[in-house]
Write an enzyme that holds these catalytic residues in place. Structure first.
Site, PDB file in Angstrom:
ATOM      1  N   ASP A 140       8.530  -2.588  -5.608  1.00 30.16           N
ATOM      2  CA  ASP A 140       7.056  -2.124  -5.248  1.00 30.16           C
ATOM      3  C   ASP A 140       6.756  -0.568  -6.348  1.00 30.16           C
ATOM      4  O   ASP A 140       5.885  -1.015  -6.885  1.00 30.16           O
ATOM      5  CB  ASP A 140       7.070  -1.915  -3.926  1.00 30.16           C
ATOM      6  CG  ASP A 140       7.010  -3.146  -3.297  1.00 30.16           C
ATOM      7  OD1 ASP A 140       7.030  -4.198  -3.780  1.00 30.16           O
ATOM      8  OD2 ASP A 140       7.261  -3.402  -2.020  1.00 30.16           O
ATOM      9  N   SER A 155       0.795  -1.095   0.069  1.00 24.66           N
ATOM     10  CA  SER A 155       0.070   0.163   0.115  1.00 24.66           C
ATOM     11  C   SER A 155       1.066   1.128   0.025  1.00 24.66           C
ATOM     12  O   SER A 155       0.487   2.351  -0.587  1.00 24.66           O
ATOM     13  CB  SER A 155      -0.828  -0.058   1.046  1.00 24.66           C
ATOM     14  OG  SER A 155      -0.151   0.368   2.389  1.00 24.66           O
TER      15      SER A 155
HETATM   16  P1  ADP Z   1       2.602  -1.795   2.857  1.00 30.92           P
HETATM   17  O1  ADP Z   1       3.209  -1.425   2.212  1.00 30.92           O
HETATM   18  O2  ADP Z   1       2.954  -3.723   3.059  1.00 30.92           O
HETATM   19  O3  ADP Z   1       1.003  -1.942   2.947  1.00 30.92           O
HETATM   20  P2  ADP Z   1       3.855  -0.130   4.886  1.00 30.92           P
HETATM   21  O4  ADP Z   1       3.852  -0.410   6.261  1.00 30.92           O
HETATM   22  O5  ADP Z   1       5.162  -0.191   3.942  1.00 30.92           O
HETATM   23  O6  ADP Z   1       3.172  -1.462   4.507  1.00 30.92           O
HETATM   24  O7  ADP Z   1       3.007   0.898   4.499  1.00 30.92           O
HETATM   25  C1  ADP Z   1       1.902   1.308   5.187  1.00 30.92           C
HETATM   26  C2  ADP Z   1       1.739   2.836   5.530  1.00 30.92           C
HETATM   27  O8  ADP Z   1       1.616   3.470   4.367  1.00 30.92           O
HETATM   28  C3  ADP Z   1       0.805   3.303   6.321  1.00 30.92           C
HETATM   29  O9  ADP Z   1       1.380   3.248   7.768  1.00 30.92           O
HETATM   30  C4  ADP Z   1       0.743   4.842   5.930  1.00 30.92           C
HETATM   31  O10 ADP Z   1       1.480   5.359   6.406  1.00 30.92           O
HETATM   32  C5  ADP Z   1       0.868   4.809   4.401  1.00 30.92           C
HETATM   33  N1  ADP Z   1      -0.490   4.554   3.662  1.00 30.92           N
HETATM   34  C6  ADP Z   1      -0.506   3.701   2.888  1.00 30.92           C
HETATM   35  N2  ADP Z   1      -1.773   3.856   2.406  1.00 30.92           N
HETATM   36  C7  ADP Z   1      -2.443   4.869   2.951  1.00 30.92           C
HETATM   37  C8  ADP Z   1      -3.747   5.723   2.810  1.00 30.92           C
HETATM   38  N3  ADP Z   1      -4.595   5.547   1.863  1.00 30.92           N
HETATM   39  N4  ADP Z   1      -3.670   6.628   3.537  1.00 30.92           N
HETATM   40  C9  ADP Z   1      -2.795   7.245   4.461  1.00 30.92           C
HETATM   41  N5  ADP Z   1      -1.718   6.517   4.537  1.00 30.92           N
HETATM   42  C10 ADP Z   1      -1.484   5.475   3.737  1.00 30.92           C
HETATM   43 MG    MG Z   2       5.429  -0.943   1.713  1.00 29.06          MG
END
Ligand code: ADP
Ligand code: MG
Length: 369
Positions: A154, A109
């Site tokens: 990614d 994400s």
């Molecule tokens: P992954 O990339 O595996 O989902 P990560 O820990 O690298 O996990 O990324 C997640 C982080 O990205 C969240 O804690 C947030 O800070 C940010 N993030 C991702 N999507 C959103 C969103 N829709 N709104 C706000 N922050 C987001």
């Molecule tokens: Mg990530």
């Protein structure tokens, strides 16, 4: 109304885990879960950001780019605006983010989020970017502004993916190739529901161990190696017993995983789904035994899925210790398989997991301008 909306996809990785930081090949697939960033000009110095998923709204000034501990998610916005502001063109901006990519579940994400921010801001302010600048900037933001030593994979797939295809990336040369997914197969994403508590520490430790393995292998093979990419599967098997056992296991995973990516790419081109499935299972076994980054939840999903009719293969995806597993299954009854796997996972006492059918997605794009 926003001036610009950009979007970017989450991803699964078919094979090639913990390969990116060893300059190896990777084979991710973008999924049809996306993050959308809407931006609008405000003028002045003030930035206002809203995340629908987090239910949070906050305002800040980009300069000086202080790290925000209580609003961690805003650091991605700050990072993007700081790096894109070379010509001092960026002014106060409204941001709104909405996403269907599960957060912190190994589906990247963060790359979907940061790539959509870069695309939206660059488009809004007419920042001149080469295509390749987008994943490079995204990686820099995660490395320098967030403090996570992620690789290029990614954001690369979030930028360049094509619907219906996997993306074979050489993380050393950054050459890439779209490989169509064979007809008649579907991907299930099995979200463990487990926060990856150990992930960052163990991720950094694995990176360190790979560097140490390279140093040992330079000595043993009496050759100059820059990364584990320079070692073949035959060579690594010959040095068993000659190097530290832990380092050997880490290197064995990386080197054989690189081999599996190349084989999986060829199998996809031949439409050989059974072989792709076998390589996924081998990859999981290697991540569990040699690289030791799986966990009970990920193993449970793979154990449940593997014997089921219509499942070609299954493995963990992402860094490990929670996050998600994936299954490659025959199309037709993928929904029933998803329900069954989720039910059996719960029956084993894992409460928070769920399974969904993922279609392939495309790379980042401007949705409105
Ligand atoms: P992954 O990339 O595996 O989902 P990560 O820990 O690298 O996990 O990324 C997640 C982080 O990205 C969240 O804690 C947030 O800070 C940010 N993030 C991702 N999507 C959103 C969103 N829709 N709104 C706000 N922050 C987001
Ligand atoms: Mg990530």
């Amino acid at each position: 109304m926003p001036d610009v909306i950009a979007s970017a996809p989450g991803r699964i990785n078919l094979v090639g885990e913990h390969a990116g930081y060893n300059q190896s090949f990777v084979l991710p697939v973008a999924i049809d879960r996306r993050t959308y960033t809407a931006v609008g000009r405000r003028g002045g110095e003030l930035f206002i950001a809203f995340s629908k998923e987090l239910g949070k709204k906050t305002s800040f000034e980009i300069l000086p780019g202080r790290f925000e501990h209580s609003n961690f998610w805003v650091n991605y916005v700050k990072g993007a605006c700081t790096l894109l502001n070379k010509d001092k063109t960026i002014e106060g901006t409204n941001f709104a983010v909405g996403s269907t990519v599960p957060r912190g579940s190994g589906l990247s994400s963060s790359a979907a989020y940061v790539v959509s921010i870069i695309e939206a801001v660059a488009h809004l302010y007419g920042v001149d970017l080469d295509e390749m600048d987008v994943p490079i900037l995204a990686q820099r933001i995660e490395n320098e502004f967030i403090g996570v030593q992620t690789g290029i994979m990614d954001p690369f797939v979030a930028k360049f993916a094509r619907e219906g295809s996997a993306l074979l990336i050489d993380t050393r040369s950054l050459e890439y190739q779209h490989i169509p997914m064979p007809e008649g197969c579907s991907i299930l994403v099995c979200v463990t529901g487990v926060k990856r508590a150990l992930a960052t520490t163990e991720y950094n430790r694995r990176q360190q161990q790979c560097q140490e393995a390279v140093a040992e292998l330079c000595r043993i093979l009496d050759r100059n190696l820059t990364s584990l990419r320079d070692v073949t599967a035959e060579e690594i098997k010959e040095v068993d017993g000659e190097m530290d056992q832990t380092l050997y296991m880490r290197a064995l995973h990386v080197v054989t995983e690189n081999d599996r990516v190349v084989k999986t790419g060829a199998a996809l081109m031949n439409g050989d789904k059974e072989f792709v499935g076998n390589l996924m299972l081998e990859s999981h076994a290697s991540l569990r035994r040699n690289y030791q980054v799986s966990g009970p939840e990920l193993d449970a999903f793979v154990e449940i899925a593997e014997p089921l009719e219509g499942v070609y293969g299954a493995r963990m995806t992402g860094a490990g210790f929670g996050g998600s597993a994936i299954c490659l299954v025959e199309s037709g009854n993928e929904n029933e398989l998803a329900t069954r796997i989720a039910r059996e996972y719960k029956q084993r006492g894992f409460e928070d997991g769920y399974v969904f059918v993922a279609r392939t997605g495309c790379g980042s794009r401007i949705e409105k301008s």
